[in-house]
Write a protein that holds these residues in place. Structure first.
Motif, short mmCIF file in Angstrom:
data_model
loop_
_atom_site.label_atom_id
_atom_site.label_comp_id
_atom_site.label_asym_id
_atom_site.label_seq_id
_atom_site.Cartn_x
_atom_site.Cartn_y
_atom_site.Cartn_z
N GLU A 324 0.77 -1.27 0.08
CA GLU A 324 0.05 0.09 -0.31
C GLU A 324 0.96 1.45 0.05
O GLU A 324 1.96 1.26 0.52
N PRO A 325 0.58 2.38 -0.64
CA PRO A 325 1.16 3.54 -0.54
C PRO A 325 1.35 4.23 0.72
O PRO A 325 0.49 3.98 1.60
N VAL A 326 2.36 4.77 1.09
CA VAL A 326 2.69 5.46 2.40
C VAL A 326 1.90 6.70 2.26
O VAL A 326 2.21 7.55 1.50
N LYS A 327 1.02 6.60 3.57
CA LYS A 327 -0.11 7.64 3.33
C LYS A 327 0.54 9.27 3.92
O LYS A 327 1.20 9.20 4.76
N SER A 328 -0.10 9.98 3.65
CA SER A 328 0.24 11.49 4.24
C SER A 328 -1.27 11.98 4.59
O SER A 328 -2.36 11.53 3.90
N ALA A 329 -1.21 12.93 5.55
CA ALA A 329 -2.26 13.81 5.61
C ALA A 329 -2.23 15.18 6.24
O ALA A 329 -0.73 15.26 6.62
N LEU A 330 -3.07 16.06 6.16
CA LEU A 330 -2.92 17.26 6.91
C LEU A 330 -3.27 17.13 8.25
O LEU A 330 -4.55 16.77 8.43
N VAL A 331 -2.53 17.61 9.25
CA VAL A 331 -2.78 17.43 10.76
C VAL A 331 -2.63 18.72 11.38
O VAL A 331 -1.81 19.39 11.21
N ARG A 332 -3.57 18.63 12.48
CA ARG A 332 -3.27 19.72 13.18
C ARG A 332 -3.06 19.04 14.80
O ARG A 332 -3.88 18.23 15.17
N ALA A 333 -1.93 19.50 15.31
CA ALA A 333 -1.56 19.01 16.78
C ALA A 333 -1.84 20.05 17.66
O ALA A 333 -1.21 21.18 17.50
N VAL A 334 -2.20 20.07 18.85
CA VAL A 334 -2.47 20.96 20.13
C VAL A 334 -1.54 20.39 20.84
O VAL A 334 -1.46 19.31 21.55
N ILE A 335 -0.28 21.19 21.23
CA ILE A 335 0.71 20.66 22.26
C ILE A 335 0.58 21.48 23.81
O ILE A 335 0.62 22.72 23.45
N ASP A 336 0.58 20.78 24.67
CA ASP A 336 0.65 21.32 26.19
C ASP A 336 2.26 21.53 26.53
O ASP A 336 2.64 20.28 26.77
N PRO A 337 2.72 22.51 26.36
CA PRO A 337 4.13 22.60 26.96
C PRO A 337 4.42 22.28 28.43
O PRO A 337 5.62 22.13 28.81
N THR A 338 3.32 22.49 29.17
CA THR A 338 3.65 22.08 30.71
C THR A 338 3.45 20.50 30.90
O THR A 338 4.21 20.06 31.58
N LEU A 339 2.39 19.98 30.10
CA LEU A 339 2.14 18.56 30.61
C LEU A 339 2.97 17.69 29.57
O LEU A 339 3.13 16.56 29.83
N GLY A 340 3.49 18.26 28.48
CA GLY A 340 4.16 17.80 27.35
C GLY A 340 3.35 16.45 26.78
O GLY A 340 3.80 15.39 26.05
N THR A 341 2.13 16.73 26.28
CA THR A 341 1.11 15.99 25.66
C THR A 341 0.96 16.96 24.39
O THR A 341 1.16 18.00 24.15
#
Length: 476
Positions: A324-341
């Protein structure tokens, strides 16, 4: 050093067809235009990309290997002219002297000896400033993956290596970010020896304000292609791609994908504070869209948008073990700099790449972004696209222009002169017709992008597909 007998460049997809290098350097004025070039466009659109001057030896890994070639289109008063030039590194000059390639690709580390080149070049890696181009602090720079850029003049003639007055001797990234408010250019550089990862800052005058600063917590050499910037942080995404020189010297791959290590994101305070880390399951990114802080407060979250890949795929390797083709996607990540999540959400699972925003929005909340996309109507190589797509982050809606027989590249934004809003202007990209290999510069209105080009400028040579460019308005 590896033997070269097993390598057949005629079987490398990214050396053929619409990716094949061109060797002729051309100057042409009064280019043919279909449609009408906007009268308020005044400047230079310039794009860099891998373009081997001679038939490669040893190996060829797209998009990392290859000599740089700059393609420039100057636009003014509704007319256009064109010039392309090789970025002439010391290594390329040595190869031009003998008339053939002397260095192999990154996968085989073929290097010439003192019987072939000067003692300064013997046994060294070749400069490869073939990825991107940027103007900052009065310098126009052709950028390599993580090395010294090559400075070029306004006519695209190579001037020599740029070390910023000796302050950045190891070089910089291929994807620096310029803060549109402060004018500061922030860069990073990875290395094969400690310190494995550093970051630096260059003032708007071109003077280094912060020299190479180690990113604590990186204890192995890693491949990191792009970065993002917010008002508070330098954002570096470390996918689990490690350099394995032992494997490379024994005929294996120099790049090792180790998904069990996961992916980490470094939030590096621009004021010099300690690095904050977030981590998640393994993924890879070539290119970020943009990043921004949700508020100026110290504990505020960071939003990072990017194109996510299931794993690293380079060269002709574009399929999983399953076929199968290696897939790409447009992604949004929300990062908490205090919790490291980090919480990731997929905005679009279409095959997309080369994301860009209006550069005046870098580090701040953006409204519009553009990408190259694939319709699925035809078979395309990795790195080849047949559509452009635009997104509005207010409601995550999108518009698409299907390019038909054209294979399109990275869309670059050119703001209308005097406009201070997020979005009035034009999108530009090179495109190549798959029916006759003719290349064009497309100019598309940002107000109605789905309508397609306002103008198509005929380029006198085929422009090989990939990689990155910029719009440089004429300086007052």
């Amino acid at each position: 050093m590896h033997t070269q007998s097993h390598f057949d460049p005629a079987r490398v997809p990214h050396l053929l067809g619409r990716f094949a290098p061109v060797t002729e350097e051309v100057d042409e004025v009064d280019l043919m235009v279909h449609g009408e070039l906007p009268g308020d466009l005044d400047g230079l659109y310039v794009r860099n990309g891998p373009n081997p001057r001679f038939t490669p030896i040893g190996s060829y890994l797209f998009p990392i290997d290859g000599d740089g070639m700059l393609h420039g289109v100057w636009i003014s008063e509704g007319r256009a002219k064109y010039r392309n030039r090789f970025v002439r590194t010391p290594g390329l000059l040595a190869e031009e002297k003998v008339g053939h390639a002397l260095w192999g690709g990154i996968e085989t580390l073929v290097m010439p000896g003192e019987d072939e080149v000067s003692s300064e070049l013997a046994g060294t890696l070749k400069d490869l400033p073939d990825i991107n181009v940027v103007r900052h602090g009065g310098r126009l720079l052709a950028l390599a993956e993580s090395a010294c850029p090559l400075r070029v003049d306004s006519e695209l003639k190579t001037l020599g290596r740029e070390t910023f007055g000796g302050a950045l001797p190891a070089g910089i990234t291929a994807h620096p970010k310029i803060d549109p408010v402060t004018g500061e250019m922030v860069v990073f550089c990875y290395g094969l020896e400690p310190p494995y990862l550093t970051w630096s800052a260059i003032g708007p005058d071109g003077v280094v304000r912060r020299g190479p600063t180690e990113v604590a917590g990186v204890d192995e050499p890693m491949l990191i292609h792009d970065m993002a910037l917010t008002e508070r942080f330098v954002v570096l995404t470390l996918g689990p791609v490690f350099f394995d020189l032992t494997a490379a010297m024994n005929g294996g791959s120099v790049l090792a994908w180790r998904p069990e290590r996961g992916t980490r994101v470094a939030l590096i305070p621009r004021d010099g504070g300690p690095v904050r880390w977030a981590s998640d399951e393994a993924f890879w990114l070539w290119h970020t869209v943009n990043a921004y802080d949700t508020s100026p407060a110290d504990g505020a979250e960071v939003v990072l948008e990017y194109v996510q890949w299931a794993r690293l795929a380079v060269g002709g390797e574009s399929r999983e073990d399953t076929g199968e083709p290696v897939k790409s996607a447009l992604v949004r990540a929300v990062i908490d700099p205090t919790l490291g999540t980090m919480q990731r959400s997929v905005l679009d699972d279409s095959r997309v790449e080369f994301p860009r925003v209006d550069d005046r929005m870098i580090g701040r909340r953006h409204r519009r972004l553009a990408l190259a996309s694939e319709t699925g109507d035809v078979d395309l190589l990795q790195g080849e696209f047949d559509a452009l797509r635009w997104y509005d982050t207010r409601d995550d809606s999108s518009l698409t222009w299907r390019a038909g027989d054209l294979s399109v590249g990275e869309p670059v934004f050119a703001p209308s002169p005097g406009d201070t809003s997020d979005g009035r202007g034009y999108w530009m990209t090179f495109a190549t017709d798959r029916t006759d290999d003719s290349s064009w510069l497309l100019v598309i209105s940002a107000e109605d992008p789905a309508a397609g080009p306002l103008a198509r400028v005929r380029i006198p040579v085929r422009v090989p597909l990939g990689l990155h460019g910029c719009w440089l308005p004429t300086e007052e």
